[in-house]
Design a protein around this motif. Structure first.
Motif, PDB file in Angstrom:
ATOM      1  N   GLY A 149       0.777  -1.220   0.000  1.00 28.41           N
ATOM      2  CA  GLY A 149       0.000   0.000   0.000  1.00 28.41           C
ATOM      3  C   GLY A 149       0.809   1.270   0.000  1.00 28.41           C
ATOM      4  N   GLY A 150       2.062   1.217  -0.383  1.00 27.57           N
ATOM      5  CA  GLY A 150       2.855   2.430  -0.522  1.00 27.57           C
ATOM      6  C   GLY A 150       3.786   2.716   0.620  1.00 27.57           C
ATOM      7  N   ASP A 151       4.177   1.724   1.420  1.00 32.15           N
ATOM      8  CA  ASP A 151       5.057   1.975   2.553  1.00 32.15           C
ATOM      9  C   ASP A 151       6.400   2.496   2.079  1.00 32.15           C
ATOM     10  N   GLY A 152       6.753   3.709   2.508  1.00 35.06           N
ATOM     11  CA  GLY A 152       8.053   4.279   2.204  1.00 35.06           C
ATOM     12  C   GLY A 152       8.153   4.941   0.860  1.00 35.06           C
ATOM     13  N   LEU A 153       7.087   4.939   0.019  1.00 32.99           N
ATOM     14  CA  LEU A 153       7.165   5.567  -1.291  1.00 32.99           C
ATOM     15  C   LEU A 153       7.147   7.084  -1.158  1.00 32.99           C
ATOM     16  N   PRO A 154       7.848   7.782  -2.064  1.00 33.65           N
ATOM     17  CA  PRO A 154       7.765   9.244  -2.057  1.00 33.65           C
ATOM     18  C   PRO A 154       6.441   9.703  -2.668  1.00 33.65           C
ATOM     19  N   ALA A 155       6.191  10.979  -2.646  1.00 35.30           N
ATOM     20  CA  ALA A 155       4.949  11.523  -3.198  1.00 35.30           C
ATOM     21  C   ALA A 155       4.896  11.357  -4.707  1.00 35.30           C
ATOM     22  N   VAL A 156       6.045  11.496  -5.390  1.00 35.80           N
ATOM     23  CA  VAL A 156       6.103  11.361  -6.850  1.00 35.80           C
ATOM     24  C   VAL A 156       6.700   9.998  -7.178  1.00 35.80           C
ATOM     25  N   THR A 157       5.953   9.185  -7.944  1.00 36.37           N
ATOM     26  CA  THR A 157       6.384   7.807  -8.238  1.00 36.37           C
ATOM     27  C   THR A 157       6.516   7.559  -9.735  1.00 36.37           C
ATOM     28  N   THR A 158       6.700   8.611 -10.527  1.00 36.11           N
ATOM     29  CA  THR A 158       6.768   8.460 -11.987  1.00 36.11           C
ATOM     30  C   THR A 158       8.109   8.905 -12.541  1.00 36.11           C
ATOM     31  N   THR A 159       9.137   8.882 -11.717  1.00 34.71           N
ATOM     32  CA  THR A 159      10.477   9.271 -12.151  1.00 34.71           C
ATOM     33  C   THR A 159      11.372   8.036 -12.216  1.00 34.71           C
ATOM     34  N   PRO A 160      12.465   8.077 -12.991  1.00 41.07           N
ATOM     35  CA  PRO A 160      13.349   6.903 -13.081  1.00 41.07           C
ATOM     36  C   PRO A 160      13.975   6.524 -11.746  1.00 41.07           C
ATOM     37  N   SER A 161      14.230   7.525 -10.869  1.00 41.26           N
ATOM     38  CA  SER A 161      14.879   7.263  -9.588  1.00 41.26           C
ATOM     39  C   SER A 161      14.027   7.850  -8.465  1.00 41.26           C
ATOM     40  N   ILE A 162      13.955   7.114  -7.344  1.00 37.94           N
ATOM     41  CA  ILE A 162      13.210   7.592  -6.182  1.00 37.94           C
ATOM     42  C   ILE A 162      14.020   7.289  -4.929  1.00 37.94           C
ATOM     43  N   SER A 163      13.623   7.928  -3.808  1.00 37.74           N
ATOM     44  CA  SER A 163      14.207   7.638  -2.505  1.00 37.74           C
ATOM     45  C   SER A 163      13.088   7.123  -1.610  1.00 37.74           C
ATOM     46  N   VAL A 164      13.295   5.957  -0.995  1.00 44.60           N
ATOM     47  CA  VAL A 164      12.251   5.330  -0.179  1.00 44.60           C
ATOM     48  C   VAL A 164      12.692   5.286   1.279  1.00 44.60           C
ATOM     49  N   ASN A 165      11.705   5.296   2.177  1.00 44.13           N
ATOM     50  CA  ASN A 165      11.932   5.210   3.623  1.00 44.13           C
ATOM     51  C   ASN A 165      10.994   4.164   4.224  1.00 44.13           C
ATOM     52  N   PRO A 166      11.219   2.898   3.958  1.00 43.33           N
ATOM     53  CA  PRO A 166      10.299   1.888   4.483  1.00 43.33           C
ATOM     54  C   PRO A 166      10.461   1.714   5.994  1.00 43.33           C
ATOM     55  N   THR A 167       9.335   1.439   6.652  1.00 42.29           N
ATOM     56  CA  THR A 167       9.368   1.141   8.084  1.00 42.29           C
ATOM     57  C   THR A 167       9.350  -0.346   8.353  1.00 42.29           C
ATOM     58  N   LEU A 168       9.052  -1.137   7.302  1.00 48.45           N
ATOM     59  CA  LEU A 168       9.069  -2.590   7.411  1.00 48.45           C
ATOM     60  C   LEU A 168       9.517  -3.153   6.076  1.00 48.45           C
ATOM     61  N   THR A 169       9.853  -4.438   6.051  1.00 48.82           N
ATOM     62  CA  THR A 169      10.344  -5.075   4.828  1.00 48.82           C
ATOM     63  C   THR A 169       9.285  -4.954   3.730  1.00 48.82           C
ATOM     64  N   THR A 170       9.687  -4.435   2.564  1.00 48.23           N
ATOM     65  CA  THR A 170       8.745  -4.079   1.497  1.00 48.23           C
ATOM     66  C   THR A 170       9.323  -4.473   0.146  1.00 48.23           C
ATOM     67  N   ARG A 171       8.450  -4.955  -0.755  1.00 46.13           N
ATOM     68  CA  ARG A 171       8.856  -5.196  -2.151  1.00 46.13           C
ATOM     69  C   ARG A 171       8.370  -4.020  -2.995  1.00 46.13           C
ATOM     70  N   TYR A 172       9.314  -3.409  -3.713  1.00 47.05           N
ATOM     71  CA  TYR A 172       9.004  -2.285  -4.582  1.00 47.05           C
ATOM     72  C   TYR A 172       8.955  -2.766  -6.034  1.00 47.05           C
TER      73      TYR A 172
END
Length: 741
Positions: free
Chosen positions: A529-552
């Protein structure tokens, strides 16, 4: 090391005499094949292709009867029909045009052939069928006696339970000429590629030509006699040849001469053998044996071989033979008077994900679906590389429907092919490959033939081209430090993720014939459901901050695409989140400090890291404020705890040698006191801390008198209680307790 013996030496050495039987002019049928296609409702269109010596009158309209037997060779034919000629007879052109006197006529005395195609439509109810035709007469060859020409194919269309079975046999390309004039001492390749419409598996086997159902031709004895010969007497060198290994056979159908192995004083003769490339579906050999005295009408320099192609299909989980076809080839060894055949094509490509292997008989190209690759074949001739150049024009032949046939390049489903400079000394072929996803797993086989223009026998090179299409999903998710694959971070940390497309950055526009630069659209998502995703998700590179183990997940869509909606690349990466250790606590026993963390400790004094202090315990040899952190390592990732609560150590204080310190009055009734220093020659700092470790008074004596210096301290504003006085120099620390009443 093997060394070939020349024919002249072999002829003298072994007394090689190819068969002396004379070929009757009526013995003119050189080979053929039968194939079929399903028309539905158990109807089949059967085609018979015949190769014949065209010095004889063409077959009549009733010369070939198609016989269909259900149940093997002993069964009676229950379906028979005439094979009707389709179109005019096709004359072959193995000789240069300057010496051809007319259709199907070569230089005087040299045999030529034509191709005779006929067909019939039959109804074959479910059964195990053998489809055949036979006629007299197969000529005498060097490797086999004369006899009838018998050509067959088989079809097993018996139903499997409730599953109705129909089959299309493998189909041969018309450019795969199976009457080959092979130059002595030059490599020759016979190719047997075919298309298969049903997706069945094909197995190739060298077989014997047949003269009747279940009856192979009668092979002649291999004409190589045992021989021992003294080559030199001083020093002694003996050649020993044990002779040919029995008669000719399906896997040893041509006399190729002898190689020598070993070193003097004993050289051993070994018969040459042909090379059968099962994967390339081709046979390569270098003939060395040639009877220059034999008239062309005789069979001394002619050989026959056959290829059996067995077709397998898995039906209801059971793998069974669904059919077979045979194809015969006639090889005529000639003397090409030093003319060399064209070179194997050289291959070049710079496409990512496209590789090739260029062998002596095969060009193998591996390409990925949904990716564009440009592969170039450069054609050359060794005679043109000499000085002076022979400047021979070269003619390249490929299937006429190569780009459009759905079982070949499929009109762009796999790609297209273009040829420039045909008929010049340097033709060039180019594949524009951009396979559809549905083409993944397919291998396209065809023969590329190159002929020069030398008279009377043009040099020829036959090369099997095999294009294999693999899945094209090649996107990756990477991190600059961790690369690709699963990643691990500490809770509270951020992680940079980048989408990478491992494919060419261009695409060919078929309609315009141009190449465009590819661009892509990106969409990131997660399984949680979007754990750790940034607000913009349509760029080639992103920075994530997950609080639990997550598959992106990442979906990359080409913007300039030749397969809209089906060439998306999807990939994912698992980011494991480590909780990290809690802040350790520190206990003290005298000057020994102990961390609550069992491993991964790092000690600090006054917030300065102590490089070698990584054990669980630490002996405090210097007064100060001590803290510790704990680190947990998981693979290549380490997580460090917060800093422990500080612990101040004072009992480790030491005074400067030869110095003295006095504090008076102590206790002090009003908070005023004097500090007298004796023996101090360096600057001194005086620091007073309360019971909680807070600094309440601090002063410095820049140049104390070694004979004695006194400084007044005033603690009247801090209340009664216990205070600590630190007297510190660059080389010493001394502590006194002060009591304010």
């Amino acid at each position: 090391m093997k060394k070939p013996l020349s024919f002249q030496f072999l002829f003298l050495l072994l007394g090689l005499l190819l068969g002396s039987a004379r070929e009757a002019w009526a013995s003119h049928l050189w080979g053929g094949d039968i194939t079929y296609v399903s028309l539905g409702n158990n109807q089949y269109r059967v085609k018979f292709r015949l190769y014949r010596d065209c010095s004889i009158l063409a077959p009549g309209p009733n010369d070939f009867l198609l016989s269909c037997r259900n149940g093997g060779c002993n069964a009676t034919a229950t379906v028979t029909t005439q094979l009707v000629q389709q179109g005019p007879t096709e004359p072959a052109t193995p000789f240069c045009a300057a010496l051809s006197a007319g259709p199907c006529q070569g230089p005087a005395g040299l045999p030529n052939y034509d191709i005779y195609l006929c067909a019939a439509t039959v109804t074959l109810p479910p059964g195990n069928w053998t489809l055949s035709t036979s006629s007299n007469a197969r000529p005498t060859m060097a490797n086999a006696a004369a006899g009838d020409l018998y050509v067959e194919a088989t079809l097993d269309n018996r139903n499997q339970g409730s599953t109705a079975v129909a089959n299309n046999s493998p189909q041969f390309g018309p450019q795969d000429v199976l009457v080959q004039f092979a130059c002595r001492n030059q490599p020759t390749t016979l190719s047997f590629p075919c298309t298969e419409a049903d997706g069945d598996s094909l197995a190739y086997t060298l077989a014997a030509p047949l003269r009747a159902c279940g009856t192979p031709i009668t092979y002649n004895a291999y004409p190589v006699l045992a021989q021992t010969m003294v080559l030199t007497s001083n020093p002694l060198c003996v050649f020993n040849f044990p002779g040919g290994a029995g008669p000719y056979s399906p896997t040893n159908p041509i006399a190729l001469g002898v190689d020598t192995v070993g070193t003097c004083p004993v050289l051993t003769g070994v018969p040459r053998t042909l090379s059968f490339n099962q994967r390339a579906r081709s046979v390569t050999f270098t003939p060395n044996v040639f009877d220059a005295t034999a008239p062309p009408v005789l069979g001394n320099n002619k050989y026959q071989l056959a290829m059996l192609i067995t077709e397998y299909r898995r039906i209801n989980g059971v793998r069974r033979v669904i059919g077979t076809v045979r194809r015969e080839a006639t090889v005529i060894v000639i003397d090409c008077a030093g003319n060399l055949p064209p070179n194997p094509p050289t291959v070049s490509t710079q496409a990512v994900g496209c590789t090739f292997n260029n062998g002596p008989d095969t060009v193998r190209i591996d390409v990925r679906a949904c990716s564009y690759a440009r592969v170039q074949l450069n054609i050359s001739d060794p005679n043109n590389l000499r000085t002076p150049s022979a400047n021979q024009p070269l003619t390249v032949s490929v299937p006429a429907d190569l780009s459009t046939n759905p079982l070949l390049l499929g009109g762009g489903d796999v790609g297209t092919f273009s040829l420039v400079g045909n008929g010049t000394p340097a033709p060039r072929g180019t594949f524009y490959l951009q396979p559809a996803p549905a083409a993944a797993g397919r291998t396209v086989y065809f023969t590329l033939r190159v002929d020069d223009n030398v008279c009377p026998y043009p040099g020829r090179r036959s090369q099997v081209v095999a294009i294999q299409v693999f899945r094209g999903y090649t996107a990756l998710i990477t991190n600059p430090a961790m690369g690709a694959g699963p990643m691990t971070i500490c809770r509270g940390s951020s992680l940079a993720l980048s989408g990478v497309v491992v494919r060419p950055d261009s695409v060919r526009n078929l309609a315009m014939g141009t190449t465009l630069r590819q661009t892509y659209a990106y969409q990131w998502s997660t399984s949680s459901g979007g754990d750790g995703l940034p607000a913009v998700t349509t760029t080639p590179s992103i920075s994530v901050n997950p609080t639990l183990t997550t598959r992106y997940f990442l979906r990359i869509t080409p913007n300039v695409t030749f397969w809209p909606g089906v060439c998306e690349d999807t990939t994912s990466v698992l980011v494991r989140v480590l909780p990290g250790p809690p802040a350790p606590t520190v206990s003290r026993s005298g000057t020994q400090l102990t961390s609550s963390a069992l491993t991964g400790n790092q000690w600090y004094r006054d917030n300065v890291l102590l490089p070698s202090a990584t054990a669980r315990t630490l002996t405090a040899t210097t007064n100060g404020t001590y803290t510790v952190t704990a680190t947990v390592v998981a693979g290549a990732t380490s997580c460090t705890s917060p800093m422990s609560a500080p612990l101040t150590v004072l009992s480790a204080a030491r005074a400067l040698p030869g110095s003295s310190l006095s504090v008076a009055p102590n206790p002090t009734p009003d908070g005023r006191l004097s500090v007298t220093l004796t023996g101090y020659a360096q600057p001194v700092s005086l620091t007073v801390m309360d019971a909680l470790g807070r600094r309440v008074n601090e002063t410095t004596i820049a140049a104390p008198n070694p004979q004695g210096a006194t400084r007044e301290l005033d603690l009247t504003g801090f209340g009664a209680g216990l205070y600590l006085l630190q007297v510190r120099t660059a080389a010493s620390l001394e502590v006194r307790r002060i009591v304010c009443e």
